[in-house]
Design a protein around this motif. Structure first.
Motif, PDB file in Angstrom:
ATOM      1  N   UNK A  98       0.865  -1.184   0.000  1.00  0.00           N
ATOM      2  CA  UNK A  98       0.000   0.000   0.000  1.00  0.00           C
ATOM      3  C   UNK A  98       0.901   1.234   0.000  1.00  0.00           C
ATOM      4  N   UNK A  99       0.305   2.393  -0.246  1.00  0.00           N
ATOM      5  CA  UNK A  99       1.077   3.635  -0.301  1.00  0.00           C
ATOM      6  C   UNK A  99       1.161   4.262   1.094  1.00  0.00           C
ATOM      7  N   UNK A 100       1.695   3.500   2.037  1.00  0.00           N
ATOM      8  CA  UNK A 100       1.848   4.027   3.413  1.00  0.00           C
ATOM      9  C   UNK A 100       3.315   3.878   3.797  1.00  0.00           C
ATOM     10  N   UNK A 117      11.142  -5.696  -8.135  1.00  0.00           N
ATOM     11  CA  UNK A 117      10.200  -4.618  -8.449  1.00  0.00           C
ATOM     12  C   UNK A 117       9.333  -4.366  -7.227  1.00  0.00           C
ATOM     13  N   UNK A 118       9.167  -3.101  -6.885  1.00  0.00           N
ATOM     14  CA  UNK A 118       8.144  -2.772  -5.889  1.00  0.00           C
ATOM     15  C   UNK A 118       6.881  -2.378  -6.642  1.00  0.00           C
ATOM     16  N   UNK A 160       3.530   8.079  -2.597  1.00  0.00           N
ATOM     17  CA  UNK A 160       3.938   6.677  -2.438  1.00  0.00           C
ATOM     18  C   UNK A 160       5.100   6.357  -3.368  1.00  0.00           C
ATOM     19  N   UNK A 161       5.021   6.832  -4.609  1.00  0.00           N
ATOM     20  CA  UNK A 161       6.088   6.580  -5.588  1.00  0.00           C
ATOM     21  C   UNK A 161       7.395   7.213  -5.103  1.00  0.00           C
ATOM     22  N   UNK A 162       7.294   8.451  -4.635  1.00  0.00           N
ATOM     23  CA  UNK A 162       8.496   9.152  -4.144  1.00  0.00           C
ATOM     24  C   UNK A 162       9.116   8.376  -2.966  1.00  0.00           C
ATOM     25  N   UNK A 163       8.250   7.891  -2.074  1.00  0.00           N
ATOM     26  CA  UNK A 163       8.761   7.149  -0.907  1.00  0.00           C
ATOM     27  C   UNK A 163       9.449   5.847  -1.337  1.00  0.00           C
ATOM     28  N   UNK A 164       8.852   5.166  -2.299  1.00  0.00           N
ATOM     29  CA  UNK A 164       9.473   3.931  -2.791  1.00  0.00           C
ATOM     30  C   UNK A 164      10.875   4.249  -3.314  1.00  0.00           C
ATOM     31  N   UNK A 210      14.320   2.900  -1.714  1.00  0.00           N
ATOM     32  CA  UNK A 210      15.165   2.050  -2.570  1.00  0.00           C
ATOM     33  C   UNK A 210      16.583   2.615  -2.598  1.00  0.00           C
ATOM     34  N   UNK A 211      16.662   3.933  -2.722  1.00  0.00           N
ATOM     35  CA  UNK A 211      17.961   4.617  -2.727  1.00  0.00           C
ATOM     36  C   UNK A 211      18.719   4.339  -1.435  1.00  0.00           C
TER      37      UNK A 211
END
Ligand SMILES: CC(=O)SCCNC(=O)CCNC(=O)[C@H](O)C(C)(C)COP(=O)(O)OP(=O)(O)OC[C@H]1O[C@@H](n2cnc3c(N)ncnc32)[C@H](O)[C@@H]1OP(=O)(O)O
Ligand SMILES: CC(C)C(=O)C(=O)O
Length: 573
Positions: free
Chosen positions: A111-113, A131-132, A161-165, A169-170
């Motif tokens: 989820x985007x949390x 892949x996430x 959510x995309x930015x957090x992923x 990952x970084x």
């Protein structure tokens, strides 16, 4: 045209019509699927989350190994933030050297949390290709009921959510991980198209797809509510409107609520989708995800390589049943117990003729049946190609006819009964099925055949048992036959003459008052080689009866005499 259906009392007022897409210049109906798409198996995630008893680590591992062995290159292995079981499983396959082949990408859903994203990305440490997959619902009822937010709020969930992923990952993943990203606007098929597009564009603005940096946009029919054609229209619309299309892997994720998930996936591929997400045998939430086996085998049956190995379908099924603790339905396409089986007479007749024609065509071309195009009626594929035998292709019950019974005798016992004998024997079988109902197994058929036509050495029946026969032919071609036999329990020697051994035997039988007239005679070898047996079939008129007899022997003359005895004994039975 008259239609006598009457209105029902079903509460149809509770349901609205599904909205059509305004795309009059749609092109997908003219497209064909000529290559396999990218596949993602979500058996370990969407499939697993729908089980009463989610898979244990051992069952998960068996499923993962099966998917790898079959050739899936993208496998969604779980929802690591859901709990320790999924997390530990992901860690276990990453940490075990060689468990994930180099060319296989594992994928995990979140989820985007933020807390869930962190845990999800963390689970992938050390993975070679990962892949996430992030999702959030975008459909109106979810915006109103679940998130209680505006369109902008919902888009922001996806963007953040995309930015957090990317940030996690970084932070958490090293250079060794070839990292990918997938986004799904949940119930894409209920979301306004322009809003679904807007959210996907917002996500892409963050991820910045480009050369060597694809994004997977997965457009789920989380609950299937439209016809496959409308579903295809939506894919064509998205494909036309998405920016950076060449860097987007457009993915389809159908569920099967209307029972048309396979068609929805196929039409979406025609409309431009690049990738399909689904589960083996259609496992998944409610009515299931789209069935990857049916989709793959549909390609195979059209001469397109699915790039997945289905050649041992029963082994795949056994593993699947162990992992899911569920059973595959006997009618399930390509794998069910009954899907290569015909009970009904006209189907069996056509199948038998189809097999015969295949053999004849192959022989005429000097090749084997495996080298020519499959063309057996009622069998969309050759069962052998998925590891099935021809044994179950024809099963006999009260709906069966002569063709099916003849098929069993030919296939199992190499006896190619003449047509009128097939009719005679099928009446005998029919009498049994009418009297007793149910199925007559190939073993039953053979027992009935033996009892009806062949001598039983343990319990001989009939007026005549032949022990020995000798025939000589004089210069004028006249045969003299001497037969040692038991007639009505008495040992005797019968002699007769004729223009062949059969007519000489008829002459000998006249001497004991049996009048036989030959109507038809056929014979064939039953196998190749020195020890080959021959089968002789004889149709005769005996008194007022017309009936068939069969004789089987390594010597064709003896086989024909046995056939006469078989008919004579049957006449008196
Ligand atoms: C269509 C699909 O198949 S999506 C995949 C669904 N799969 C699963 O849910 C299986 C694994 N899930 C789980 O184990 C649990 O749901 C967890 C651990 C992820 C989360 O559990 P909980 O924290 O207890 O939350 P719960 O499951 O009740 O989720 C509801 C909350 O998440 C929010 N939420 C739901 N989906 C999303 C999403 N994609 N992104 C962000 N928030 C979301 C809801 O708005 C709700 O928030 P609220 O509590 O503020 O009202
Ligand atoms: C997470 C998404 C892709 C999903 O499973 C669904 O919408 O069915």
């Amino acid at each position: 045209m008259a239609n006598r259906q009457q209105p029902s009392s079903m509460p149809i007022h509770k349901y609205g019509r599904y909205e059509q897409v305004d795309i009059p210049d749609r092109t997908w109906p003219d497209n064909r699927i000529t290559v396999a798409p990218r596949w993602l198996s979500t058996d370990l995630r969407d499939g697993n989350q729908a089980l009463i008893d989610p898979m244990s680590p051992a069952r998960k591992r068996a499923m993962f190994d099966l998917l790898v062995k079959m050739g899936y290159k993208e496998i969604e292995v779980g929802f690591p933030a859901s709990g320790q079981t999924d997390y530990d499983f992901v860690r276990s396959i990453i940490e075990e050297p060689g468990a994930i082949p180099e060319d296989v990408t594992i994928s995990v859903l979140t989820q985007a949390r933020e807390d869930l994203i962190e845990r999800t990305v963390e689970s992938l440490r050390g993975a070679h290709r990962a892949t996430v997959h992030l999702y959030n619902a975008t459909a109106p009822v979810f915006r109103r009921v679940v998130f209680r937010g505006s369109k902008d709020d919902i888009k922001q969930i996806a963007v953040d959510g995309t930015r957090l992923v990317m940030e996690y990952a970084e932070k958490l993943l090293g250079e060794e991980t070839h990292f990918g990203y997938q986004y799904s606007p949940e119930i894409f098929t209920d979301t306004e198209l322009d809003f679904a597009l807007e959210v996907c564009e917002g996500v892409m603005d963050v991820w910045q797809p480009g050369p060597d940096r694809e994004i997977i946009l997965n457009l789920p029919a989380t609950v299937e509510r439209s016809t496959p054609s409308t579903h295809a229209d939506r894919f064509e619309w998205m494909g036309r409107h998405l920016s950076r299309r060449e860097f987007v892997c457009l993915s389809v994720h159908p569920h099967n609520d209307r029972g048309t998930a396979v068609a929805a996936a196929e039409l979406a591929l025609m409309a431009g989708a690049d990738r399909v997400e689904g589960c083996l045998f259609g496992q998944g939430e409610r009515t299931g995800n789209v069935d990857l086996v049916t989709l793959g085998m549909n390609l195979f049956s059209q001469g397109v390589d699915p790039q997945i190995d289905f050649s041992d379908i029963d082994e795949i099924r056994r593993t699947w049943e162990y992992c899911n603790q569920m059973e595959v339905h006997p009618r399930h396409p390509y794998v069910g117990d009954l899907v290569y089986t015909s009970f009904s007479g006209s189907h069996q007749d056509a199948i038998k003729k189809g097999f015969d024609a295949m053999e004849a065509d192959a022989k005429a071309k000097g090749v084997t049946v495996d080298d020519i195009e499959w063309a057996v009626p009622y069998l969309p594929i050759d069962p052998k190609d998925v590891g099935r035998s021809y044994e179950a292709v024809i099963r006999v019950n009260s709906q069966s006819g002569k063709g099916g019974i003849a098929y069993v005798l030919k296939n199992d016992h190499k006896l190619d009964l003449p047509r009128r004998m097939q009719i005679e024997f099928s009446r005998i079988i029919q009498a049994k099925t009418d009297a007793e109902g149910g199925e007559v197994t190939p073993k039953d058929i053979w027992a009935i055949f033996e009892d009806e036509y062949l001598p039983n050495p343990d319990n001989p029946w009939g007026r005549i048992q032949v022990k020995n026969g000798q025939s000589t032919t004089d210069r004028d071609g006249i045969d003299t036959l001497t037969v040692e036999a038991t007639v009505d329990g008495e040992d005797t020697v019968l002699t007769g003459t004729g223009n062949g051994p059969i007519s000489a035997f008829f002459d000998a039988l006249q001497s004991i008052g049996i009048d036989v007239r030959l109507l038809d005679y056929q014979e064939h070898t039953m196998s190749e080689g020195a020890s080959a047996q021959a089968a002789s079939y004889i149709e005769c008129a005996i008194d007022d009866k017309v009936l068939w007899g069969i004789g089987i022997d390594a010597n064709t003359t003896r086989a024909s005499l046995k056939a006469v005895v078989s008919a004579v004994n049957r006449a008196a039975r």
